[in-house]
Motif scaffolding. Structure first.
Motif, mmCIF file in Angstrom:
data_model
loop_
_atom_site.group_PDB
_atom_site.id
_atom_site.type_symbol
_atom_site.label_atom_id
_atom_site.label_comp_id
_atom_site.label_asym_id
_atom_site.label_seq_id
_atom_site.Cartn_x
_atom_site.Cartn_y
_atom_site.Cartn_z
ATOM 1 N N ILE A 1 11.021 0.926 4.535
ATOM 2 C CA ILE A 1 10.477 -0.323 3.989
ATOM 3 C C ILE A 1 9.729 0.078 2.722
ATOM 4 C CG2 ILE A 1 8.926 -2.262 4.388
ATOM 5 C CD1 ILE A 1 9.480 -1.918 7.387
ATOM 6 N N PRO A 2 10.347 -0.138 1.557
ATOM 7 C CA PRO A 2 9.786 0.417 0.316
ATOM 8 C C PRO A 2 8.584 -0.367 -0.198
ATOM 9 C CG PRO A 2 11.721 -0.881 -0.187
ATOM 10 C CD PRO A 2 11.587 -0.897 1.317
ATOM 11 N N MET A 3 7.755 0.317 -0.961
ATOM 12 C CA MET A 3 6.617 -0.350 -1.613
ATOM 13 C C MET A 3 7.105 -1.166 -2.807
ATOM 14 S SD MET A 3 3.113 1.338 -3.149
ATOM 15 C CE MET A 3 3.772 1.897 -4.728
ATOM 16 N N LEU A 4 8.159 -0.680 -3.451
ATOM 17 C CA LEU A 4 8.738 -1.351 -4.613
ATOM 18 C C LEU A 4 10.211 -1.659 -4.340
ATOM 19 C CD1 LEU A 4 7.274 0.968 -7.408
ATOM 20 C CD2 LEU A 4 6.533 -1.371 -6.908
ATOM 21 N N PRO A 5 10.777 -2.698 -4.930
ATOM 22 C CA PRO A 5 12.196 -3.001 -4.726
ATOM 23 C C PRO A 5 13.094 -1.822 -5.108
ATOM 24 C CG PRO A 5 11.098 -4.836 -5.795
ATOM 25 C CD PRO A 5 10.114 -3.705 -5.772
ATOM 26 N N GLY B 1 0.784 -1.237 0.000
ATOM 27 C CA GLY B 1 0.000 0.000 0.000
ATOM 28 C C GLY B 1 0.805 1.269 0.000
ATOM 29 N N THR B 2 1.943 1.264 0.696
ATOM 30 C CA THR B 2 2.745 2.476 0.842
ATOM 31 C C THR B 2 4.143 2.101 1.308
ATOM 32 O OG1 THR B 2 2.908 4.602 2.005
ATOM 33 C CG2 THR B 2 1.975 2.790 3.239
ATOM 34 N N SER B 3 5.109 2.959 1.046
ATOM 35 C CA SER B 3 6.420 2.811 1.676
ATOM 36 C C SER B 3 6.291 3.276 3.123
ATOM 37 C CB SER B 3 7.474 3.654 0.951
ATOM 38 O OG SER B 3 7.676 3.189 -0.366
ATOM 39 N N THR C 1 1.094 12.273 -7.370
ATOM 40 C CA THR C 1 2.484 12.706 -7.483
ATOM 41 C C THR C 1 3.534 11.768 -6.880
ATOM 42 O OG1 THR C 1 2.086 14.057 -5.503
ATOM 43 C CG2 THR C 1 1.897 15.156 -7.631
ATOM 44 N N SER C 2 3.145 10.627 -6.298
ATOM 45 C CA SER C 2 4.153 9.755 -5.666
ATOM 46 C C SER C 2 3.916 8.270 -5.954
ATOM 47 C CB SER C 2 4.174 9.988 -4.151
ATOM 48 O OG SER C 2 4.624 11.279 -3.847
ATOM 49 N N PRO C 3 3.985 7.857 -7.219
ATOM 50 C CA PRO C 3 3.695 6.451 -7.541
ATOM 51 C C PRO C 3 4.770 5.468 -7.078
ATOM 52 C CG PRO C 3 4.440 7.621 -9.486
ATOM 53 C CD PRO C 3 4.267 8.653 -8.431
ATOM 54 N N ILE C 4 5.964 5.962 -6.726
ATOM 55 C CA ILE C 4 7.006 5.068 -6.219
ATOM 56 C C ILE C 4 6.658 4.591 -4.820
ATOM 57 C CG2 ILE C 4 9.402 5.007 -5.370
ATOM 58 C CD1 ILE C 4 10.241 6.661 -7.754
#
Length: 714
Positions: free
Chosen positions: A319-323, A309-311, A558-561
């Motif tokens: 703890i990132p949402m994506l690698p 759901g979120t970083s 504005t923050s898809p990462i």
């Protein structure tokens, strides 16, 4: 499962209990009446449980099913260490209070069915748990303590009132002081005096080992600690450079001057800014990393991102949402590298109005990676060396400052509320011990980025609202009228007022109030009470407006990462731009988006709570070195058990009511004051007070103060 038969039976049961001639029956009796075979009994039980959870059936104390009772509702049980609890019911304002004698074996986070009770103390609606529908917790993190013949675990979660009994043969060799993960094998029975029971499934390390304290919080909130192999493999297969094929059909903006502005230590740069003048107007570009080009819908990467759901930004780790190979690599808008983007390019007039805009798939190249500190030096401090180093960008930053001020003033005029409480920055050493704690104040540079992101988010949300397409909005509901009424009564004591109708208040009234109290002694007090009267923002498929920003259309674009809703709406935007949002895809999004919004809201709340807990832990550890020292702070909260005081470095501690000597002190709830019965001495929110650090507790993450004047008199 035969879905058609399943749904048919659900409807037949509802029709049966709704019949005027129906007499409450037990499960076996209903099954026999409906001629359900023995092979189908398990599925039939599942139907009844589902109907109970949906409040389409009720269950009597004798285990008989009957027509739904309006007094019976379903929600999530939130326990309290003192034995009582609350139940959160979706769509209902205000939690239900569950007395300690009415919890009926409910455990923290259980899905329960409750019956509303008549009367009750105070204004809060009381209820009793009549059935636990589903267990919410299966694992608990805590500190192991060994007895001669058994062990037990003290839960880290302060909401849990009981220790977890662990037979020695199921302790996995844990010793005193080990932080462990326990799998619950029994939830206890208060009436029989039986404690919850479990088995140790993981030893995290000793409580004094570096990093174990934060790891315990990570596990307590069930935050992911790594990515599965298939997710990492998929991420690593993504190209490290933008190919010519990727650029096909995109608008080429690589020759447009643009920058990123972030914190010095930021690695996932997902937004860039361009700006220029066109006569009296500004051409503002907000360019956002096109993450969806690399994270395909329903891929392993996408499913993992939705799950997270979120970083999560903890004090010692992200703890990132994506690698990282994606978020810090091809999806990060790094200086001098071609990147794919979704751009919202707006023409803004001198009044801050967007008079024209377009949303486009683009390819960009960042000219300079800037930090907030550097831009602040250029604009606020007029630092000659900094201005010389970035001289080709200084005119651009000055235009940004001009436009941001115009946008901020426009938002102020419409009533946007700005609670300017300082955030915390905690500096740790290599072993994770806190070296310094200080407020992280906003400056000109942070405000510029905030202003431009807000404008892009509003513009995109408004565009899709009027297209009448499925979308994920960021909404913030109007405050509860009762809370606003209470606030209005209280501030009249200070000579202030609020104009509000019976059911609602305009955000401009809140903003005016905050403006009037700025710089006064009561500013802290009234600001905090006003903030507490606000609702929590969340994600929704319904565009009901954002009260705090005083705008009818808002989303997170504005923050898809680091946020899944942004990633999700980028897909919708791209499909719409490419003309692919036909009936089939529209129906697809209508089906999945409510779940996306709900999941994202829940994961956001989990991340916020985990971040707060790690901050509290490190603040308590930091103050260990200052026991016996004197500080001046501000009274930030008052309860029946004491006074909370916040120091300038944002550390908050408690003066217990028993430490207030010289009188018997009681809490005046109506006026938010602690009052001496005989002396009339009063402690009020927002007052300055000198305190001495009396003690700290890392386990409970608390700091204890005593009033300094009392210590001097001893």
């Amino acid at each position: 499962m035969n879905r058609e038969l399943y749904d048919k039976r659900k409807n037949l049961i509802c029709e049966l209990v709704a019949d005027e001639m129906y007499v409450p029956m037990k499960e076996k009796e209903i099954a026999a009446f409906m001629q359900v075979s023995k092979e189908d009994r398990e599925e039939f039980h599942q139907i009844l449980e589902e109907l109970l959870a949906q409040s389409r059936l009720s269950l009597t104390s004798k285990g008989k099913y009957t027509k739904p009772d309006e007094r019976i509702v379903t929600g999530i049980f939130i326990s309290n260490a003192r034995g009582f609890g609350f139940v959160e019911v979706e769509g209902r304002d205000g939690d239900l209070f569950i007395p300690d004698t009415k919890t009926n074996g409910a455990f923290h986070k259980d899905t329960v069915q409750v019956r509303l009770l008549p009367g009750g103390k105070g204004k809060r609606q009381e209820a009793e748990v009549i059935k636990v529908l589903a267990r919410g917790m299966t694992q608990i993190v805590g500190t192991f303590q060994k007895s001669r013949n058994f062990g037990f675990v003290l839960p880290d979660n302060s909401k849990l009132s009981e220790d977890i009994f662990v037979p020695l043969e199921r302790s996995k060799g844990a010793v005193d002081g080990h932080k462990v993960v326990v799998e619950l094998t029994g939830y206890g029975d208060e009436q029989k005096g039986k404690k919850p029971e479990g088995k140790v499934i993981e030893i995290l390390g000793h409580m004094n080992d570096p990093g174990v304290d934060i790891l315990s919080i990570v596990r307590n909130f069930e935050l992911p600690t790594g990515f599965e192999e298939k997710v990492l493999t998929q991420a690593e297969r993504v190209a490290s450079e933008v190919s010519e094929a990727d650029m096909q059909g995109r608008e080429d903006l690589r020759k447009v001057q643009m920058v990123t502005i972030d914190g010095e230590d930021a690695k996932d740069l997902d937004d860039a800014i361009s700006i220029s003048r066109e006569g009296d107007n500004y051409l503002l570009g907000v360019h956002i990393a096109d993450v969806t080009n690399y994270v395909q819908e329903n891929s392993a990467l996408d499913r993992e991102a939705l799950n997270r759901g979120t970083s999560v930004y903890l004090v010692d780790r992200v703890i990132p949402m994506l690698p990282h190979v994606l978020s810090n690599g091809i999806c990060s808008l790094n200086q001098g590298e071609d990147r794919l983007a979704l751009s919202c390019i707006m023409t803004v007039n001198s009044k801050g109005e967007v008079i024209d805009y377009r949303i486009a798939e683009t390819v960009i190249c960042i000219d300079r990676r800037m930090s907030y500190t550097s831009v602040k030096k250029i604009l606020e401090d007029k630092d000659e060396a900094e201005r010389e180093e970035h001289k080709e960008f200084v005119p651009m930053f000055e235009q940004m400052e001009e436009l941001a001020a115009i946008l901020r003033e426009k938002r102020r005029k419409r009533g946007s509320i700005d609670f300017d409480f300082p955030e915390t920055k905690i500096i740790l050493d290599q072993e994770g011990h806190p070296l310094e704690i200080k407020p992280y104040d906003r400056n000109t540079a942070t405000k510029i980025i905030e202003d431009f992101m807000l404008l892009a988010n509003e513009t995109v949300a408004q565009h899709f609202y009027w297209l009448d397409l499925p979308f994920v909005y960021r909404i913030h509901g109007n405050p509860d009228p009762e809370k606003i009424t209470q606030l209005g009564i209280f501030i009249r004591n200070f000579g202030y007022g609020l104009k509000a109708s019976k059911d609602e208040i305009h955000p401009k009234e809140i903003q005016k109030l905050l403006g009037r109290i700025e710089g006064t002694k009561e500013e802290m007090l009234i600001s905090r009470l006003t903030l507490r009267s606000m609702k929590q923002a969340k994600y929704s498929v319904d565009c009901t407006g954002h009260f705090g920003l005083a705008c009818p259309y808002y989303c997170h674009f504005t923050s898809p990462i680091r946020r899944y809703p942004d990633l999700q709406i980028h897909r919708i935007i791209k499909e719409q731009l490419r003309g692919r949002l036909k009936e089939e895809r529209t129906s697809h999004y209508e089906e999945i988006l409510p779940g996306v919004a709900d999941r994202s809201s829940k994961m956001e709340r989990r991340a916020d709570e985990a971040e707060r807990e790690t901050d509290k832990l490190k603040k308590a550890e930091y103050m260990e070195k200052h026991i016996g020292e004197q500080f001046e702070g501000v009274i930030s909260g008052i309860t029946s058990w004491g006074i909370y005081v916040e120091l300038p470095n944002t550390v908050e501690g408690l003066i217990h009511v028993s430490e207030l000597e010289g009188d018997y002190f009681y809490y005046d709830e109506l006026n938010y004051e602690m009052v001496g019965r005989d002396s009339g001495k009063r402690y009020r929110l927002g007052e300055r007070i000198v305190v001495i650090v009396d003690g700290t507790d890392r386990f409970t993450r608390t700091v204890d103060f005593i009033p300094a004047e009392q210590e001097e008199g001893v």
